[in-house]
Design an enzyme around this catalytic site. Structure first.
Site, short mmCIF file in Angstrom:
data_model
loop_
_atom_site.label_atom_id
_atom_site.label_comp_id
_atom_site.label_asym_id
_atom_site.label_seq_id
_atom_site.Cartn_x
_atom_site.Cartn_y
_atom_site.Cartn_z
N CYS A 151 0.25 3.72 2.85
CA CYS A 151 0.78 3.15 4.10
C CYS A 151 2.27 3.48 4.21
CB CYS A 151 0.60 1.64 4.14
SG CYS A 151 -1.12 1.11 4.06
N CYS A 202 0.83 -1.21 0.00
CA CYS A 202 0.00 0.00 0.00
C CYS A 202 0.87 1.26 0.00
CB CYS A 202 -0.91 -0.07 1.23
SG CYS A 202 -1.57 1.49 1.80
#
Length: 98
Positions: free
Chosen positions: A26, A23
């Site tokens: 993230c 991600c």
């Protein structure tokens, strides 16, 4: 690592970052969380949970997007946010729940 249930029973707030290695947002949050950790010291704990390695936890807390941040205090989820968020906002949430 201590059991998740023990971790979130803390009197101090525990910020849990539900993330995934694939991600992008993230990854962008990683330095923000590192800086936050330095700023708050031991006023709170910060834990990272990889949703791909801990699918049962992700399901239990209905994590549908990553990153999702949940602040726990004494086992209760007291705040939740999905998506990128500033360190300043996270710090304010931790201070409100300290």
């Amino acid at each position: 690592m201590e059991k998740f249930e023990e971790l979130i029973q803390s009197e101090k707030p525990v910020l849990v970052d539900f993330f995934a290695t694939w991600c992008g947002p993230c990854k962008a949050m990683h330095p923000v969380l590192e800086e936050l950790k330095n700023e708050i010291g031991d006023a709170a704990r910060i834990a990272k949970i990889d949703v791909d390695q801990h699918e049962e936890l992700a399901a239990r807390y209905r994590i549908q997007a990553v990153p999702t941040f949940i602040v726990f205090k004494k086992g209760e989820a007291v705040w939740r946010h999905s998506g990128v968020i500033s360190g300043k906002d996270l710090k304010a949430v931790i201070e409100q729940n300290s």
